[in-house]
Design a protein around this motif. Structure first.
Motif, mmCIF file in Angstrom:
data_model
loop_
_atom_site.group_PDB
_atom_site.id
_atom_site.type_symbol
_atom_site.label_atom_id
_atom_site.label_comp_id
_atom_site.label_asym_id
_atom_site.label_seq_id
_atom_site.Cartn_x
_atom_site.Cartn_y
_atom_site.Cartn_z
ATOM 1 N N VAL A 130 0.532 -1.257 0.128
ATOM 2 C CA VAL A 130 -0.182 0.133 0.478
ATOM 3 C C VAL A 130 1.090 1.062 -0.195
ATOM 4 O O VAL A 130 1.688 1.672 1.058
ATOM 5 C CB VAL A 130 -0.935 0.132 1.713
ATOM 6 C CG1 VAL A 130 -1.731 1.257 1.228
ATOM 7 C CG2 VAL A 130 -1.708 -1.327 1.219
ATOM 8 N N PRO A 131 1.047 1.697 -0.796
ATOM 9 C CA PRO A 131 1.584 3.381 -1.188
ATOM 10 C C PRO A 131 1.256 3.829 -0.187
ATOM 11 O O PRO A 131 0.179 4.374 0.372
ATOM 12 C CB PRO A 131 1.038 3.594 -2.409
ATOM 13 C CG PRO A 131 0.323 2.353 -3.066
ATOM 14 C CD PRO A 131 0.144 1.797 -2.142
ATOM 15 N N LYS A 132 2.359 4.921 0.603
ATOM 16 C CA LYS A 132 1.742 5.748 1.878
ATOM 17 C C LYS A 132 0.987 7.414 0.965
ATOM 18 O O LYS A 132 0.869 7.713 1.760
ATOM 19 C CB LYS A 132 3.266 6.480 2.461
ATOM 20 C CG LYS A 132 3.309 4.964 3.143
ATOM 21 C CD LYS A 132 4.692 5.204 3.895
ATOM 22 C CE LYS A 132 5.084 4.099 4.924
ATOM 23 N NZ LYS A 132 6.295 4.193 5.636
ATOM 24 N N ASN A 133 2.024 7.549 -0.302
ATOM 25 C CA ASN A 133 1.344 8.782 -0.485
ATOM 26 C C ASN A 133 0.610 8.765 -2.188
ATOM 27 O O ASN A 133 1.410 10.385 -2.663
ATOM 28 C CB ASN A 133 2.504 10.004 -0.057
ATOM 29 C CG ASN A 133 2.951 10.050 0.975
ATOM 30 O OD1 ASN A 133 2.427 10.561 1.876
ATOM 31 N ND2 ASN A 133 4.299 10.086 1.628
ATOM 32 N N LEU A 192 -6.098 -11.732 4.954
ATOM 33 C CA LEU A 192 -6.266 -10.673 4.170
ATOM 34 C C LEU A 192 -4.831 -10.552 3.722
ATOM 35 O O LEU A 192 -3.928 -10.580 4.141
ATOM 36 C CB LEU A 192 -6.438 -8.765 4.963
ATOM 37 C CG LEU A 192 -6.959 -8.077 4.540
ATOM 38 C CD1 LEU A 192 -8.025 -8.009 3.541
ATOM 39 C CD2 LEU A 192 -6.767 -6.627 5.639
ATOM 40 N N PHE A 193 -5.640 -10.089 1.507
ATOM 41 C CA PHE A 193 -4.093 -10.502 1.091
ATOM 42 C C PHE A 193 -4.077 -9.019 0.134
ATOM 43 O O PHE A 193 -5.318 -8.646 -0.194
ATOM 44 C CB PHE A 193 -3.768 -11.396 -0.285
ATOM 45 C CG PHE A 193 -3.188 -12.724 1.166
ATOM 46 C CD1 PHE A 193 -2.209 -13.605 1.183
ATOM 47 C CD2 PHE A 193 -4.451 -13.546 1.846
ATOM 48 C CE1 PHE A 193 -2.057 -14.026 1.658
ATOM 49 C CE2 PHE A 193 -4.274 -14.910 2.741
ATOM 50 C CZ PHE A 193 -2.891 -14.803 1.934
ATOM 51 N N TYR A 194 -2.950 -8.084 0.217
ATOM 52 C CA TYR A 194 -3.304 -6.494 -0.343
ATOM 53 C C TYR A 194 -2.436 -6.804 -1.370
ATOM 54 O O TYR A 194 -1.540 -7.465 -1.615
ATOM 55 C CB TYR A 194 -2.270 -5.939 0.288
ATOM 56 C CG TYR A 194 -3.152 -4.294 1.102
ATOM 57 C CD1 TYR A 194 -4.310 -3.899 1.175
ATOM 58 C CD2 TYR A 194 -2.560 -5.265 3.040
ATOM 59 C CE1 TYR A 194 -5.003 -3.802 1.686
ATOM 60 C CE2 TYR A 194 -3.987 -5.074 3.596
ATOM 61 C CZ TYR A 194 -4.992 -4.419 3.051
ATOM 62 O OH TYR A 194 -5.976 -3.415 4.338
ATOM 63 N N LYS A 229 -2.652 0.960 6.695
ATOM 64 C CA LYS A 229 -1.969 1.907 6.629
ATOM 65 C C LYS A 229 -3.002 3.447 6.500
ATOM 66 O O LYS A 229 -2.535 4.658 7.589
ATOM 67 C CB LYS A 229 -0.814 2.024 6.062
ATOM 68 C CG LYS A 229 0.099 1.081 6.427
ATOM 69 C CD LYS A 229 1.176 1.654 5.202
ATOM 70 C CE LYS A 229 2.534 0.001 5.075
ATOM 71 N NZ LYS A 229 3.207 0.314 4.267
ATOM 72 N N ARG A 230 -4.460 3.858 6.080
ATOM 73 C CA ARG A 230 -4.209 4.939 5.374
ATOM 74 C C ARG A 230 -5.841 4.575 6.167
ATOM 75 O O ARG A 230 -6.467 3.808 5.785
ATOM 76 C CB ARG A 230 -4.297 5.829 3.720
ATOM 77 C CG ARG A 230 -2.838 5.368 3.826
ATOM 78 C CD ARG A 230 -2.320 4.853 2.084
ATOM 79 N NE ARG A 230 -2.645 6.776 1.505
ATOM 80 C CZ ARG A 230 -2.603 7.377 0.469
ATOM 81 N NH1 ARG A 230 -1.880 6.353 -0.393
ATOM 82 N NH2 ARG A 230 -2.934 8.504 0.596
ATOM 83 N N PHE A 231 -6.875 6.001 5.894
ATOM 84 C CA PHE A 231 -7.603 6.502 5.780
ATOM 85 C C PHE A 231 -8.358 6.035 5.024
ATOM 86 O O PHE A 231 -8.349 6.686 4.365
ATOM 87 C CB PHE A 231 -8.291 7.769 6.988
ATOM 88 C CG PHE A 231 -8.072 7.561 8.619
ATOM 89 C CD1 PHE A 231 -7.988 6.974 9.686
ATOM 90 C CD2 PHE A 231 -7.132 8.910 8.613
ATOM 91 C CE1 PHE A 231 -8.167 7.070 10.915
ATOM 92 C CE2 PHE A 231 -6.452 9.047 10.052
ATOM 93 C CZ PHE A 231 -7.073 7.572 10.558
ATOM 94 N N ILE A 249 -10.456 -4.096 6.628
ATOM 95 C CA ILE A 249 -10.300 -2.832 5.249
ATOM 96 C C ILE A 249 -9.857 -2.444 5.790
ATOM 97 O O ILE A 249 -8.674 -1.754 5.817
ATOM 98 C CB ILE A 249 -10.496 -2.670 4.201
ATOM 99 C CG1 ILE A 249 -10.981 -4.743 3.271
ATOM 100 C CG2 ILE A 249 -9.851 -2.756 3.087
ATOM 101 C CD1 ILE A 249 -11.215 -4.624 1.868
ATOM 102 N N ALA A 250 -10.447 -1.259 6.602
ATOM 103 C CA ALA A 250 -10.495 -0.500 7.138
ATOM 104 C C ALA A 250 -9.369 -0.496 8.327
ATOM 105 O O ALA A 250 -8.961 0.896 8.155
ATOM 106 C CB ALA A 250 -11.666 0.571 7.570
ATOM 107 N N VAL A 251 -9.430 -1.250 9.211
ATOM 108 C CA VAL A 251 -9.068 -0.886 10.235
ATOM 109 C C VAL A 251 -8.027 -1.461 10.223
ATOM 110 O O VAL A 251 -6.412 -1.591 10.852
ATOM 111 C CB VAL A 251 -9.990 -2.877 11.364
ATOM 112 C CG1 VAL A 251 -8.705 -3.053 12.492
ATOM 113 C CG2 VAL A 251 -10.644 -1.337 11.801
#
Length: 343
Positions: free
Chosen positions: A32-35, A176-178, A59-61, A54-56
């Motif tokens: 998951v990219p940060k920016n 959960l797999f990204y 890394k991001r909102f 997925i929300a919990v």
């Protein structure tokens, strides 16, 4: 203030999930990219619980496209919107309402231009079947509109696989797999229909690698054989390899050993939480029409009525006896809950 609210809700939900699930395995969160703007594309089995997981564990909102039907109550609607959920309409919501999706898709494009993240379940509906269903065109429309309005957007597409051991039962386990990010701009071709087809095929292919995908034409037979082998559905790569090899390859899994004490602890937990249990068993569960909502409502009871009941019991015990006895009751509930769920 908004971030404080979101952090608080996420922390509370995470605590609730710790007591609700036996295991929660998160894989490749580093993808998951940060920016950068991200569109998460996930399979959809377990109703609202899919979105919460997925929300919990992210890394991001995130912003979520959620079926409009759950926004009917004004109070519920306000709460959902405060949690960054956006209503999306389907044909069953009425043809007149479909035009409202245009504004939501525009909102998504604007969010991506600000490097925000959106989650969508491109199958269009939920189903407990262990297969990735054909994807709708809605998510492709969001992508095209984003590039039409903000052509320089570096939109990333991340496939997501949700895997449940047994979604109807309690306690359950989830993995959960990204997946690896896909560059959305690589799918924008001169021929729009060809772009849509290419996008749907690629996303379907990637999601199918991250969750168990049983072909529909042999679903029941294949599922039975997988269950007979006691495969671990939290390991979709292994399960899919078993399916594709026509069962020539499979890992050997030991069946979990039965503990004679577990039924005792489960019964004890029910007695300690008798009122929430009765409300769930007699009032809530019988009214659930779709099996996919069972876990969602059970989890909702566990993070609302259960804490309220425990607080009421502690107040009664403090008033009638002492703080020490009330504290003992609290510790006992927590310990019995952990033993029941985690063993």
């Amino acid at each position: 203030m908004k971030n404080i609210w979101l952090y608080s809700v996420r922390s509370y939900l995470k605590l609730g999930m710790f007591f609700y699930f036996k295991r929660i395995d998160i894989h490749s969160i580093e993808n998951v990219p940060k920016n950068k703007p991200v569109l998460f594309l996930a399979n959809h089995q377990n109703a609202l619980l899919d979105a919460l997981i997925i929300a919990v564990y992210n890394k991001r909102f995130l912003y979520f496209l959620t079926r409009a039907g759950v926004f009917k109550s004004s109070i519920v609607g306000k709460v959902l919107k405060s949690l960054q959920m956006l209503p999306v309409y389907r044909i069953r919501d009425g043809w007149n309402n479909l035009s409202n999706n245009g504004a939501i898709f525009n909102t998504c494009a604007k969010l991506f231009s600000k490097n925000e993240t959106v989650v969508i379940f491109p199958e269009g509906n939920h189903n407990l079947k262990r297969t990735v269903r054909p994807l709708s065109k809605g998510f492709t429309r969001i992508i095209f509109e984003t590039f039409e309005k903000y052509p320089e957007t570096d939109l990333q597409l991340i496939p997501v696989g949700l895997n449940f051991k047994n979604a109807e039962k309690f306690p359950d386990s989830v993995a959960l797999f990204y997946g690896k990010p896909l560059q959305a701009k690589d799918f924008i071709l001169e021929n729009k229909n060809e772009s849509v087809l290419k996008l749907r095929e690629k996303v379907h292919e990637e999601i199918s690698k991250l969750t168990t995908h049983i072909p529909s034409e042999s679903y029941e037979e294949t599922l039975k054989r997988l269950n007979d082998l006691n495969v671990d559905f939290l390991k979709p790569n292994s399960v899919n390899k078993t399916i594709s090899s026509n069962f020539k390859f499979h890992e050997n899994f030991k069946k979990s050993s039965f503990s004679v004490l577990k039924p005792f602890f489960k019964t004890l937990l029910i007695l300690l939480l008798i009122v929430p249990y009765v409300i769930w068993k007699l009032l809530v569960k019988p009214k659930i029409k779709e099996v996919e909502f069972i876990s969602t409502f059970r989890f909702a009871i566990s993070i609302t009525l259960v804490p309220v009941w425990v607080l009421i019991m502690m107040f009664v015990l403090v008033s009638s006896f002492s703080l020490a006895i009330a504290s003992t009751y609290l510790v006992l509930v927590l310990c019995i809950a952990l033993i029941t769920v985690k063993t």
